[in-house]
Write an enzyme that holds these catalytic residues in place. Structure first.
Site, mmCIF file in Angstrom:
data_model
loop_
_atom_site.group_PDB
_atom_site.id
_atom_site.type_symbol
_atom_site.label_atom_id
_atom_site.label_comp_id
_atom_site.label_asym_id
_atom_site.label_seq_id
_atom_site.Cartn_x
_atom_site.Cartn_y
_atom_site.Cartn_z
ATOM 1 N N LYS A 195 23.858 57.472 64.059
ATOM 2 C CA LYS A 195 24.004 57.087 64.688
ATOM 3 C C LYS A 195 23.149 57.031 66.082
ATOM 4 C CE LYS A 195 26.897 53.599 65.657
ATOM 5 N NZ LYS A 195 25.971 52.591 67.217
ATOM 6 N N CYS A 211 22.965 60.133 83.007
ATOM 7 C CA CYS A 211 23.893 60.885 83.227
ATOM 8 C C CYS A 211 24.225 61.703 83.860
ATOM 9 C CB CYS A 211 24.546 61.857 81.763
ATOM 10 S SG CYS A 211 23.239 62.453 80.776
ATOM 11 N N GLU A 265 29.387 64.547 75.633
ATOM 12 C CA GLU A 265 28.374 65.318 76.535
ATOM 13 C C GLU A 265 28.624 63.870 76.806
ATOM 14 O OE1 GLU A 265 27.178 67.713 77.953
ATOM 15 O OE2 GLU A 265 27.060 68.569 76.110
ATOM 16 N N GLU A 298 31.865 55.809 87.531
ATOM 17 C CA GLU A 298 30.174 55.837 87.036
ATOM 18 C C GLU A 298 29.591 54.730 87.117
ATOM 19 O OE1 GLU A 298 29.276 56.640 82.671
ATOM 20 O OE2 GLU A 298 27.776 58.037 83.763
HETATM 21 P P1 NAD Z 1 28.900 54.406 74.520
HETATM 22 O O1 NAD Z 1 30.215 55.116 74.725
HETATM 23 O O2 NAD Z 1 29.153 52.789 74.438
HETATM 24 O O3 NAD Z 1 27.944 54.453 73.106
HETATM 25 C C1 NAD Z 1 27.507 55.152 72.100
HETATM 26 C C2 NAD Z 1 27.541 55.613 71.142
HETATM 27 O O4 NAD Z 1 29.061 55.161 70.644
HETATM 28 C C3 NAD Z 1 27.198 54.635 71.183
HETATM 29 O O5 NAD Z 1 25.993 54.602 69.532
HETATM 30 C C4 NAD Z 1 27.641 53.926 70.461
HETATM 31 O O6 NAD Z 1 27.631 52.825 69.188
HETATM 32 C C5 NAD Z 1 28.666 54.592 70.015
HETATM 33 N N1 NAD Z 1 30.247 54.020 69.897
HETATM 34 C C6 NAD Z 1 30.644 52.983 70.730
HETATM 35 N N2 NAD Z 1 31.669 52.782 70.424
HETATM 36 C C7 NAD Z 1 32.246 53.837 69.641
HETATM 37 C C8 NAD Z 1 33.675 54.374 68.616
HETATM 38 N N3 NAD Z 1 34.725 54.059 69.114
HETATM 39 N N4 NAD Z 1 33.288 55.885 67.796
HETATM 40 C C9 NAD Z 1 32.304 55.970 67.558
HETATM 41 N N5 NAD Z 1 31.410 55.766 68.026
HETATM 42 C C10 NAD Z 1 31.120 55.012 68.782
HETATM 43 O O7 NAD Z 1 27.632 54.718 75.703
HETATM 44 P P2 NAD Z 1 26.474 54.479 76.428
HETATM 45 O O8 NAD Z 1 26.803 52.507 77.027
HETATM 46 O O9 NAD Z 1 25.588 53.699 75.019
HETATM 47 O O10 NAD Z 1 25.794 54.720 77.214
HETATM 48 C C11 NAD Z 1 25.863 55.125 78.209
HETATM 49 C C12 NAD Z 1 27.323 56.366 78.937
HETATM 50 O O11 NAD Z 1 27.006 57.432 78.301
HETATM 51 C C13 NAD Z 1 27.468 56.811 80.271
HETATM 52 O O12 NAD Z 1 28.229 56.835 80.323
HETATM 53 C C14 NAD Z 1 26.212 57.978 80.396
HETATM 54 O O13 NAD Z 1 27.056 58.646 81.314
HETATM 55 C C15 NAD Z 1 26.769 58.748 79.000
HETATM 56 N N6 NAD Z 1 25.302 59.806 78.700
HETATM 57 C C16 NAD Z 1 25.855 60.908 78.998
HETATM 58 C C17 NAD Z 1 24.966 61.668 78.581
HETATM 59 C C18 NAD Z 1 25.369 63.176 79.043
HETATM 60 O O14 NAD Z 1 24.862 64.417 78.287
HETATM 61 N N7 NAD Z 1 26.472 63.674 79.002
HETATM 62 C C19 NAD Z 1 24.048 61.640 78.505
HETATM 63 C C20 NAD Z 1 23.070 59.903 78.275
HETATM 64 C C21 NAD Z 1 24.806 59.017 78.669
#
Ligand code: NAD
Length: 486
Positions: free
Chosen positions: A176, A285, A251, A390
């Protein structure tokens, strides 16, 4: 450009709209224009994808690792052959500079696939143990259908970082991607068929997180969940997956320090800190959003840093020479703007940026874009919200420290623990500091320097579990211990 008219789910080897018929808009954040529509999948589509993956698992899980590796290599070849198309889609979808997508995102997606092909060829998953009384063998078998949920900031890069080890280890996948950036994952689904992957091995479902993503997590027959995204979302995933006893790797977010010592190579530290702070508009991130500089060079470094940041070329992501593109969405720009307002209210001094660029300063095509000028702020204590939460945008704070002890204490004053980067002329000092930093990843005189074999991940609110190398292959397999008398 070859933007598809519509993006559908990729289930059981073919494109399918959502069962409900729901669609949502895909927007180019650099222009604000709608570029196409995408399926808004829900639980019924996830159930279809899981069923296809479960059917395909019977043969895929039993296939020799070398054959799975061969298909991953073929998919990597196709990613490379389609580099220009995929990089353009990535740029249009996310607002990131095309040059960055072309040089980092898409090549890394190909190397993720290749890396895990190679890793699984070399992997010896089974272990043997003997005592005077017992002889044991640990056999590892693929865990089944894996749910892979990825974010928007490095779309194909992080999507492949999850699906490649899952497929290599013999799992089949329900993936997804983020609803903000569905295009390259959709393209990869189609490329997987061209590479020869059997139907159902890789399934891609598109839609909103709380509907489609949550359905992946809640599906009783998807026993393994790997997620990259925000910390709050990670907590919600744990709430669902915990009572179901699923295996989960998370992550999550970061609030990473860049630590510059007086003995560092000034120029290397300066360009490293700018890159760490602002690559991909600060939406990585691993970005170093808290710059800590030893007092003896503080003012000189801060001034040079601000000058460099101010000079970053903000512009049309598709134009050569653009260093800072658009943020991922208007909604995200609003969040970044609110975070900068909060920094001002907390007493921070905005040294550059701090606002959206004047429309007149942008090329006409992108005047409706979600831009934000790269921003540097000083004068804030480490405990304030700006330094603790963040922002995930082009906003960096800078502050001085006196000695190694204080640098470590300030760096560790965070509920996150993903990645730190340390700049010093002494490797021994770098190692001593690294020992005391509460982060899953520490770079010395580098940022985002990767060896894909080493464990990747964070501590505290930055997540649980590690990706990369054999850790990832182990994650997607289930060990079984078989013991008999010696
Ligand atoms: P997000 O948590 O909003 O979404 C990430 C994914 O999760 C998307 O595909 C989204 O549709 C899905 N999602 C959202 N709600 C969900 C739920 N209730 N159940 C299951 N899936 C759900 O994050 P984002 O805004 O897409 O990404 C930014 C964040 O990701 C930042 O906090 C960043 O630090 C983090 N990030 C971490 C890493 C790492 O390796 N640690 C890498 C990249 C990004």
């Amino acid at each position: 450009m070859q933007v598809p008219a519509r993006i559908d789910n990729w289930i059981d080897g073919s494109s399918r709209p959502a069962r409900s018929g729901s669609v949502m808009d895909v927007v180019d954040p650099a222009t604000g224009a709608r570029v196409c529509s995408m399926a808004a999948a829900g639980a019924a589509d996830v159930a279809d994808a899981q069923a296809a993956a479960a059917r395909a698992f019977v043969a895929w899980g039993a296939r020799p690792a070398a054959e799975r590796a061969e298909l991953l290599d073929r998919l990597a070849d196709l990613v490379e052959r389609n580099l220009e198309r995929l990089a353009t889609l990535e740029s249009i979808d996310s607002g990131k500079p095309l040059a960055l997508a072309r040089s980092v995102d898409i090549p890394r997606a190909a190397s993720n696939l290749r890396f895990f092909a190679e890793a699984v060829r070399a992997w010896q998953p089974d272990e043997e143990y003997r005592t005077a009384h017992a002889h044991s063998r640990v056999i590892r078998r693929p865990a089944g259908v894996a749910g892979c949920i990825s974010p928007w900031n490095l779309p194909l890069y992080l999507f492949t970082w999850k699906i490649a080890p899952a497929l290599a280890a013999g799992c089949t996948v329900v993936a997804k991607p983020s609803e903000e950036t569905p295009m390259t994952a959709a393209a990869l689904g189609e490329l997987s068929a061209e590479a020869g992957f059997p139907a159902g091995v890789l399934n891609v479902v598109h839609g909103r997180g709380p509907e489609c993503g949550a359905a992946v997590v809640a599906h009783p027959s998807i026993p393994v969940i790997t997620f990259t995204g925000g910390t709050e979302t990670g907590a919600r995933i744990m709430q669902t997956a915990g009572p179901m006893f699923k295996r989960v790797a998370l992550e999550l977010g970061g609030k990473n320090p860049t630590i510059v010592f007086e003995d560092a190579d000034f120029e290397a530290a300066l360009s490293g800190a700018v890159r760490a702070g602002f690559q991909n508009q600060g939406q990585i991130c691993l970005c170093g959003s808290r710059v800590l500089v030893q007092r003896g060079i503080y003012e000189r470094f801060r001034d040079a840093f601000v000058e460099r940041v101010r000079a970053l070329r903000v512009g049309d992501p598709l134009e050569a020479g653009t260093e800072q593109g658009s943020l991922v969405s208007q909604a995200h720009q609003t969040k970044v703007s609110a975070a900068v307002e909060r920094a001002r209210a907390e007493g921070g001094r905005v040294l550059c940026g701090g606002r959206a660029p004047d429309a007149a300063a942008l090329p006409e095509r992108v005047r409706g874009g979600a831009y934000w000028l790269p921003t540097v702020i000083d004068g804030l204590p480490m405990g304030c919200a700006t330094n603790q939460e963040e922002i995930f945008g082009p906003v960096v704070t800078i502050q001085p420290f006196d000695d190694d002890r204080e640098a470590v204490a300030l760096a560790n004053q965070s509920t996150f623990g993903l990645a730190a980067n340390v700049w010093t002329g002494s490797h021994a000092r770098g190692m001593a500091v690294a020992e005391r930093l509460e982060f899953g990843i520490v770079w010395i005189n580098a940022w985002l320097l990767r060896d894909l074999r080493v464990p990747f991940g964070g501590v505290k609110r930055s997540g649980v579990g590690r990706e990369g190398g054999d850790e990832a292959l182990r994650f997607f397999t289930e060990p079984k211990s078989v013991t008999w008398p010696a």
